[in-house]
Design a protein around this motif. Structure first.
Motif, short mmCIF file in Angstrom:
data_model
loop_
_atom_site.label_atom_id
_atom_site.label_comp_id
_atom_site.label_asym_id
_atom_site.label_seq_id
_atom_site.Cartn_x
_atom_site.Cartn_y
_atom_site.Cartn_z
N PRO A 252 33.42 49.59 20.88
CA PRO A 252 32.70 48.57 21.64
C PRO A 252 32.56 47.25 20.89
CG PRO A 252 31.61 50.68 21.88
CD PRO A 252 32.68 50.87 20.84
N SER A 253 32.49 47.33 19.56
CA SER A 253 32.31 46.11 18.76
C SER A 253 33.54 45.20 18.80
CB SER A 253 31.98 46.47 17.31
OG SER A 253 33.02 47.25 16.74
N SER A 254 34.67 45.72 19.28
CA SER A 254 35.89 44.91 19.37
C SER A 254 36.09 44.30 20.76
CB SER A 254 37.12 45.75 19.02
OG SER A 254 37.35 46.75 20.02
N LEU A 255 35.19 44.61 21.68
CA LEU A 255 35.29 44.07 23.03
C LEU A 255 34.90 42.59 23.05
CD1 LEU A 255 33.60 47.03 24.95
CD2 LEU A 255 36.02 46.38 25.12
N PRO A 256 35.45 41.83 23.97
CA PRO A 256 35.08 40.42 24.06
C PRO A 256 33.65 40.24 24.55
CG PRO A 256 36.51 41.02 25.88
CD PRO A 256 36.50 42.19 24.96
N ILE A 257 33.04 39.13 24.15
CA ILE A 257 31.69 38.79 24.58
C ILE A 257 31.79 37.80 25.73
CG2 ILE A 257 29.49 37.75 23.89
CD1 ILE A 257 30.09 38.64 21.03
N PHE A 258 31.05 38.06 26.78
CA PHE A 258 31.07 37.19 27.95
C PHE A 258 29.69 36.59 28.19
CE2 PHE A 258 34.67 39.98 28.76
CZ PHE A 258 35.63 39.12 29.25
N ALA A 259 29.69 35.37 28.72
CA ALA A 259 28.47 34.75 29.23
C ALA A 259 28.48 34.96 30.74
CB ALA A 259 28.44 33.26 28.90
N PHE A 260 27.34 35.38 31.28
CA PHE A 260 27.28 35.66 32.70
C PHE A 260 25.85 35.50 33.21
CE2 PHE A 260 26.69 39.56 30.31
CZ PHE A 260 25.63 40.19 30.92
N THR A 261 25.73 35.44 34.51
CA THR A 261 24.41 35.47 35.12
C THR A 261 24.26 36.80 35.85
OG1 THR A 261 25.18 34.34 37.13
CG2 THR A 261 24.27 32.97 35.37
#
Length: 237
Positions: free
Chosen positions: A173-182
């Protein structure tokens, strides 16, 4: 796009004009242009009749123009970067928004105003694969994404990257991309993935004390992905 999507007639008219200009500039026929983008041969005819493309096709068309489709974002969040030259080098002035993205439960921001700009070299942005006009800056609050992103950190969001990857067993999971979302109108940042066998989105935090969250895809209308976090900067206090 300059025209608000709520004004369908003006939006479609501007889209048609910009696509025609793009087509002429690259010297393609209607058929060649449509085929390359993977859309209907009747693209220009439909636009000329005032027909608004579906969301997925509209996003393809906007990306061809260097724009992107942002659903649910305020008009101010779509302000474009300004290009400047300093000592013969090209830089992009990326807008910094008043909005904060929570690493925890979520922050309700309301309308997001631009409160400043940060300057980045266009060559550096190109190495990241980020178009200056697609980048926005905001601040993160909360510690659930620590130590990767600390409370108060600035993040750069690429608004063209919204594809959530499928979670593979071999991928941490630590290699997954980080997303900004609402989510439910609250702004958040998390690592996101889709479970391959079930229609579920998983929201991961880097803080080991925070458990993953599950969101059923039939409830995903309440989760609107704004873009992928591609850079963060820590503010020392």
């Amino acid at each position: 796009m300059l025209a608000p999507i709520t004004d369908k007639k003006a939006f479609v008219s501007e889209l048609l004009q910009r696509l025609r200009s793009r087509q002429v500039s690259i010297g393609e026929s209607d058929k060649e242009f449509s085929a390359r983008l993977g859309v209907s041969d009747a693209l220009f005819k439909n636009l000329d009749n005032g027909s608004l493309p579906s969301a997925d096709r509209l996003n393809i068309l906007l990306q061809e123009l260097g724009d992107s489709l942002v659903i649910g974002a305020t008009q101010s969040m779509q302000q474009r970067a300004n290009l400047v030259e300093i000592d013969g080098n090209d830089f992009a002035s990326i807008p910094l928004h008043e909005a904060s993205f929570s690493a925890g439960p979520g922050i309700e921001n309301g309308d997001s105003n631009v409160v400043g700009h940060l300057v980045f070299g266009t060559d550096w942005l190109r190495k990241l694969g980020v178009k200056p006009e697609a980048a926005v800056m905001a601040r993160v609050s909360g510690d659930s994404m620590a130590p990767c992103i600390q409370s108060g950190d600035l993040v750069m969001i690429d608004t063209t990257r919204r594809e959530v990857p499928v979670l593979k067993r071999t991928r941490a999971p630590s290699s997954l991309p980080i997303f900004a979302f609402t989510q439910d109108n609250e702004a958040r940042v998390k690592r996101l993935a889709r479970w391959p066998s079930e229609k579920i989105l998983v929201l991961y935090s880097d803080n080991r004390d925070v458990m993953p969250e599950l969101v059923a895809e039939n409830d995903a209308h309440v989760l609107n992905i704004l873009g992928q976090v591609v850079w963060s900067g820590h503010v020392w206090r």
